[in-house]
Structures are given as structure tokens and as C-alpha cells.
Design an enzyme around this catalytic site. Structure first.
Site, PDB file in Angstrom:
ATOM      1  N   HIS A 137      43.198  39.958  48.986  1.00 21.16           N
ATOM      2  CA  HIS A 137      42.753  38.727  48.324  1.00 21.16           C
ATOM      3  C   HIS A 137      41.406  38.942  47.627  1.00 21.16           C
ATOM      4  CE1 HIS A 137      42.318  34.205  48.164  1.00 21.16           C
ATOM      5  NE2 HIS A 137      41.042  34.558  48.075  1.00 21.16           N
ATOM      6  N   GLU A 138      40.432  39.437  48.374  1.00 16.90           N
ATOM      7  CA  GLU A 138      39.104  39.646  47.780  1.00 16.90           C
ATOM      8  C   GLU A 138      39.153  40.729  46.702  1.00 16.90           C
ATOM      9  OE1 GLU A 138      37.056  37.412  48.249  1.00 16.90           O
ATOM     10  OE2 GLU A 138      37.979  36.556  50.041  1.00 16.90           O
TER      11      GLU A 138
ATOM     12  N   HIS B 256      40.117  39.133  43.466  1.00 20.50           N
ATOM     13  CA  HIS B 256      38.934  38.568  42.794  1.00 20.50           C
ATOM     14  C   HIS B 256      38.141  39.678  42.104  1.00 20.50           C
ATOM     15  CE1 HIS B 256      39.070  34.419  44.024  1.00 20.50           C
ATOM     16  NE2 HIS B 256      38.946  34.670  45.317  1.00 20.50           N
TER      17      HIS B 256
ATOM     18  N   HIS C 266      39.552  40.744  38.866  1.00 24.54           N
ATOM     19  CA  HIS C 266      39.240  39.741  37.837  1.00 24.54           C
ATOM     20  C   HIS C 266      37.862  40.008  37.233  1.00 24.54           C
ATOM     21  CE1 HIS C 266      39.685  35.121  36.887  1.00 24.54           C
ATOM     22  NE2 HIS C 266      39.819  35.869  35.814  1.00 24.54           N
TER      23      HIS C 266
END
Length: 676
Positions: A467-468, A471, A474
Site C-alpha cells: 500500500h505505502e 503511494h 505515485h
């Protein structure tokens, strides 16, 4: 001149952590604030008529030295804080708030921006330039540029108070987390607790100069204890301790902070002409209005509640059959859920952990990114770090060009707040013909290695890392001109799409076989375990869904109405949770005083975003599944239309460029097992 105010003479212009002294921060901030004011004054004093370039673009590149210092300081304040940093944060927060207001409430500056904005139809602006102009103009209006002078002063006072209250809120939560220890001296009290967790607890006790074992509220210690410890009394003790963080009669109580923050946000919104704080925030979100958020949350609640109730009844029956338990309490939830999961799927986190050694999982995430986006990650040892445990990586593309610097910080420490997050030390942007590449960081709190074992992750921690890392992708793949539109600078209910979509690869055989190997035997995770992971993916998903919806409703409860009538925080929470509550209430516990996402982080009126983005990520991943989870064409589209674009267009426009249509909620309901 302070080192922080100079160009860093370091590898890739990275932060020179080892050369920065705590005493450097305040003077560096003050120098950078002066420079920022001078840059803004130069724009205002220009004898040229206002143009996009000499006004809007010049503003976008102003204050970059200050932003860089603030990124370094506040990232350390979250990951490696000290009493001294806490004091500096209290001193600097109102100064930064004052500077923001000096800019946002400057009539002469706004007049120039307004002139460009009103002439926009006659300018040949690119899409990104148009978005920057629109964002700049709206930023002024939304931050009080049209207010009369007396109201501007009121706004300044509100913002200064909020900046301090939010900091104090976070410091209280950290202090309460650090203050609690469950000290066990009798070995029989450890029954059921995994061997690795026991070893870590013994190691912690030794480091504190104590006999026995110490468990804390840090997640790698707390979660295994409440999930596996057979002692119901001790599970109850540590569970209540976690639930009463900053909700006790001591100097770290956050009840008044919550009430004041909610009230000040409401006053601020009213001052700016909005009905509530939620109306103000949601104007710049995909959801647009509180009404739309409520419809979204209630619709999901209606669909998830029957499944959640069935699951809770099944769990209650199971606990009664197993241990004659008459009533399931909150400190029983994780324990019996794990036992039921083992019975249903013969799947035990402890069985899986040997296949998820931290460094292998991290390199698995790297390999997934390489297969999707042609990225190469190499660990380097010549980049300065703020703590010896931090790892640093250079990220290159297939042609060998530098894409980003990645910092990874994985273990709990005294000065580090709980949870997991991604942040950046330097954004991506383009200026003077150079594409400045970003410096991105992921920060987690995973189980430390012990003298006999490496760091082995639970499956939940594996998905957290992915998940991190989503990010981080991105941020790392950003390719925009302006720093304030780069990377994760997007609408808050869109920012979770890149992170949540990456979790999907953790459930796929093709991806798991890249990294899930037994840390002792090197055996690839067996197929039957992969099938069980997939089969259990929607286990108790109804309960998990309404828990998240409850948090979203609490957020909207604080921010979607006038909170001045709320005097009893606990009673208010009970009212809000009435439709989502399954477990009996715990009188000593309250959520809001430690709900850092909305009172200290950026999620106020935005907690619904997690579920909103789940709709996006389920729909987007369905597109990958239709074509193959490593399909280069779909991955290329995702990179080019979403990951690289930052905030250069409306999120729904970007999403439709990727998917060809608006997202459908059915993909999420199907994945969660909530579709009949």
C-alpha cells in the site's frame, strides 16, 4: 549561512541529515520565511502587467527552499522526534500558518492573480497551466482573499490556533502510546502468543533493564498479543489501554483538543461562506458534497450490514462453542477471528510469516514495479540517513535514467508515531530545462528482527508495505511541470487509488511467486497456501467494511454539522456508531481523542476516501485481470494517465482516460463477497 539554506552538496541533492543540528532548524526556517516573503514581494512589485508567467508560474516556484526545510523537519518530527523537535514544531507551526495567511490574504497579490484568471480565455495555456491557474485563483478565494480586513484577522487567529492544537493532539497520542507497557513476569501468561513476538517482548524487557516480557501499544507488539494471547484478562487490559489513548484524566487528554479543533474548523468554514467544514473540504474532492458522501456511506452500509451481522453472529457462536463465551467483547474480536479463520481455511498468520521475510517482500514490491513500469531499484550506501535503520535506494528506468530516490524506514522506535505512511523530502518538477526527480520515503512499524529471526511479516503487514509502496510509485513516477501539482498532489479521495490498487498483487499467484519464499528453506510459498490466501481475502469483510464506514461517519459527524452543541464526546460517538456497532461499548474508550487521521493528519472530512478509492481500485484492477496482471499495455496506461499526471486534471477525467468509463461499485462488492 545555515546548511539548510544552501544548495545541498550531496549525492543527488539529498538531505544532509548527519550535518543538520537540531539548533539549525529555527534560524533556517526564519531565513527561508524571509526569502519566501521577498520572492512574493518581487511578484507584487513587478512593473509588468500580470501574466501567467510573471505571476502564477512565479508563485508556483516560490518558497521552495522553505518547503524543502519543512519537509525535512516535519518528516523527522513524525519518524524520529525528540522533546527539542516537539518544542520547535510548536514554535514554527504558527509562523508557517501566519506566512500562508500573509500570502493568501495579500490583496495586491490576489489582484494580479485575478487579472490573469479573468483573462484566461485569451491565453494559450496548456492543460497543466490552466489547472494551475484555476487552483491558484480558487486557493486565494477559499482561503479568505475576498474577506474584509477584520474577518481576515479572525481567519489568521483561527489558523494559528489550529496549527498548535493539531500538533499538540499528535504529541499527546505519541506520549500515550509510549507511556503504556504491559509487563508480564509469569510465563503461563504468554500462552498462545507467537514465539517471535515473545522473543521481541523479552528483548524489549532486557533493553529496559527488566525481567520477563514487555508488550506495548506499538502495532507489531500489540496486534499479535490481542490476536493470539489466550489470557482474556490480559487481552482486555491492553485492548482498553489502546482504546483510551488520550482519553484519560492526565496531561495528555485530547478531549478539549477535539472539541476545539472541530469548533474552529466550523467557524473557519462559516467565515469563508461555507455551511460546514465538510462543505469547504469536499468542494475540492471527487465526492463534491457532504450529502454525496453520506449517500455513498449509507449505500455501502445498507449492502454490508446484513453480511456483517451474519459474520458477527457466526463469530459469537464459534466463541461460545469453543470457550463457552457468553458475550463477545472488543478484546475477543481479533482472537476468535484468527481461530475461526484457522478452522475455516486452515490458515494461520504464523504459518504464513516464514514466507514473508521483510527484505524479500520489499524486493518483491520492486520486482512487481519493474514488471509493470520498467523500474530498477538498487540499494545505495552513499546517501545520508536520519537513522541507521533507514535504507536508501536509487530508482532507474529501463534506459538507466534516474527516476527517484527512495528511503525506507520499517521499525518502531520511541520517537516515531504508530502506523504507516508515505511522504517526500523533495517533489518532482521541471524548471530551466531540468526534470528534478523526487526523493520519496515510506515509513512503517513492522516487527523487528531478533537475535534468532529476521523480520517476518504478517500478511496484513505485506499488504501495508505494498500500500505505502503504491503511494511511493505515485510520487516517484510523477512527471509534471509544477511542484504543487506533482505526484500525490491530487484530490484526497483519489490519492488512495495508487496505494490500494497495489495491494491486489499480494493475492495473485503470479506475483507471490516472485517473493514469497521460506526464509530458512527458500521454498516458494505452496500453491495450497496461495489458494487459502485468496479464499480468505473476503473473510469477515462485512465486519471490516462497517468498521471503516463507522470511522467515515464519525469524521462526517464532527465536520458535517455545527459541533458547538457537542459537549460530551463519548455520548456523541455512541450516537454516531449506533448503526455500525457490533461489539458492546467499552465505557473507558473513545475513538476521537486518538483519531490522528482526522485531527492531526489530512483526512478531516475525507476518511470516506478509503472506501471511495476501494471502488476505484477494484474497478481498475478488474481491468488488469481482464488482460493479465502484468499486462504492459494496461500498466503503461495506468502509469501515463494516472501515476505520472499528479493533479494536472480532474481525477474522474484521468480515470476515464485510463479505464474508458466511470468506475462501477460492483467490482468492489464482488471482491468483498458482498454481492448476493
Amino acid at each position: 549561512m545555515q546548511i539548510l539554506n544552501q544548495k545541498f552538496n550531496t549525492v543527488h541533492d539529498t538531505a544532509p541529515f548527519s550535518q543538520i543540528k537540531t539548533a539549525d532548524y529555527l534560524p533556517a526556517f526564519e531565513t527561508a520565511i524571509k526569502k519566501t516573503k521577498a520572492e512574493i514581494q518581487t511578484i507584487i512589485d513587478s512593473n509588468e502587467p500580470p501574466t501567467f508567467e510573471n505571476t502564477v508560474e512565479a508563485m508556483a516556484y516560490s518558497g521552495m527552499e522553505l518547503d524543502r526545510i519543512a519537509n525535512i523537519f516535519f518528516n523527522l518530527h513524525s519518524a524520529e522526534t525528540t522533546d527539542e523537535l516537539d518544542k520547535i514544531a510548536q514554535e514554527i507551526a504558527p509562523k508557517l500558518s501566519e506566512l500562508a495567511n500573509d500570502i493568501n490574504l495579500n490583496t495586491a497579490l490576489f489582484t494580479r492573480v485575478k487579472a490573469v484568471f479573468e483573462n484566461k480565455d485569451h491565453l494559450s495555456l496548456s492543460r497543466e497551466q490552466s489547472i494551475l491557474l484555476e487552483k491558484s485563483y480558487r486557493g486565494f478565494v477559499r482561503n479568505g482573499a475576498l474577506l474584509e480586513e477584520s474577518k481576515k484577522e479572525t481567519l489568521r487567529n483561527i489558523d494559528a490556533k489550529l496549527s498548535i492544537l493539531k500538533l499538540q493532539f499528535g504529541e499527546n497520542v505519541l506520549a500515550e502510546t509510549n507511556a503504556y507497557q504491559l509487563h508480564i513476569t509469569q510465563e503461563e501468561d504468554l500462552a498462545g502468543v507467537p514465539e517471535g513476538t515473545i522473543e521481541a517482548a523479552r528483548h524489549l524487557a532486557e533493553s529496559c533493564g527488566k525481567e520477563g516480557w514487555i508488550f506495548t501499544l506499538d502495532y507489531p507488539s500489540y496486534l499479535p498479543f490481542v490476536t493470539y494471547a489466550d489470557s482474556r484478562e490480559l487481552r482486555k487490559e491492553i485492548s482498553i489501554a489502546a482504546g483510551r489513548k488520550a482519553f484519560q484524566a492526565n496531561e495528555h487528554n485530547n478531549e478539549q483538543h477535539v472539541l476545539q479543533i472541530a469548533q474552529l474548523r466550523f467557524q473557519r468554514a462559516q467565515l469563508l461562506g461555507y455551511q460546514t467544514h465538510a462543505h469547504f473540504v469536499l468542494e475540492e474532492r471527487m465526492a463534491q458534497t457532504p450529502e454525496k458522501v453520506q449517500i455513498f456511506l449509507q449505500d455501502l452500509l445498507r449492502k454490508a450490514k446484513p453480511a456483517a451481522q451474519r459474520e458477527f453472529d457466526e463469530l459469537s457462536t464459534f466463541a461460545k462453542q469453543l470457550h463457552q463465551l457468553e458475550k463477545l467483547e472488543k478484546w475477543d474480536g481479533a482472537y476468535y477471528s484468527e481461530k475461526l479463520k484457522q478452522e475455516k481455511f486452515s490458515l494461520d498468520d504464523e504459518l504464513l510469516k516464514p514466507y514473508f521475510e521483510l527484505s524479500r517482500v520489499l524486493h518483491g514490491a520492486f520486482r512487481v514495479a519493474d514488471k509493470l513500469f520498467d523500474l530498477r531499484f538498487s540499494e545505495v550506501y552513499n546517501i545520508d540517513k536520519y537513522h541507521e535503520e533507514v535504507q536508501t535506494f536509487e530508482v532507474h528506468n529501463a534506459k538507466g535514467a534516474l527516476v527517484a530516490i527512495l528511503y525506507a524506514d520499517f521499525f518502531p522506535r520511541k520517537g516515531k508515531r504508530n502506523g504507516a505512511w508515505m511522504t517526500s523530502f523533495k517533489p518532482q518538477y521541471k524548471k530551466n530545462g531540468l526534470n528534478e526527480r523526487p526523493h520519496v520515503s515510506i515509513v512503517c512499524n513492522f516487527t523487528r528482527p531478533t537475535p534468532t529471526k529476521p523480520s517476518l511479516l504478517t500478511f496484513n503487514e505485506v499488504t501495508t508495505l505494498f500500500h505505502e509502496f503504491g503511494h511511493a510509485l505515485h510520487g516517484m513516477l510523477a512527471d509534471t511541470i509544477y511542484p504543487n501539482l506533482s505526484g500525490t498532489s491530487v484530490f484526497w479521495d483519489f490519492v488512495e487509488l495508487p496505494s490500494q490498487i497495489m495491494e491486489n498483487w499480494c493475492y495473485e499467484k503470479e506475483a507471490l511467486e516472485l517473493f514469497a519464499r521460506h526464509y530458512q528453506t527458500d521454498e516458494v510459498i505452496p500453491m495450497h497456501l496461495i489458494e487459502k490466501i485468496k479464499a480468505s481475502a473476503s473473510f469477515l469483510e462485512g465486519m471490516a467494511t462497517i468498521r471503516q464506514l463507522g470511522f467515515g461517519l464519525l469524521d462526517m459527524g464532527w465536520h458535517g454539522q455545527d459541533p458547538s452543541e457537542i459537549t460530551d464526546l463519548k455520548a456523541f460517538e455512541n450516537d454516531v456508531f449506533a448503526t455500525t456497532q457490533l461489539y458492546p461499548d467499552v465505557a473507558e474508550n473513545a475513538m476521537s481523542p486518538s483519531f490522528s487521521h482526522i485531527f492531526n493528519g489530512g483526512y478531516s472530512s475525507g476518511y470516506y476516501s478509503y472506501k471511495w478509492a476501494e471502488v476505484l481500485d477494484a474497478d481498475a484492477f478488474a481491468y488488469f485481470q481482464e488482460n493479465g496482471i502484468f499486462d504492459k499495455t494496461v500498466a503503461g496506461k495506468f502509469k501515463d494517465t494516472i501515476l505520472s499526471q499528479g493533479g494536472t486534471d480532474h481525477p474522474m477525467t484521468l480515470y476515464k482516460h485510463f479505464r474508458g468509463k466511470e468506475p462501477q461499485v460492483d467490482a468492489l462488492l464482488k471482491r468483498a463477497g458482498l454481492l448476493k
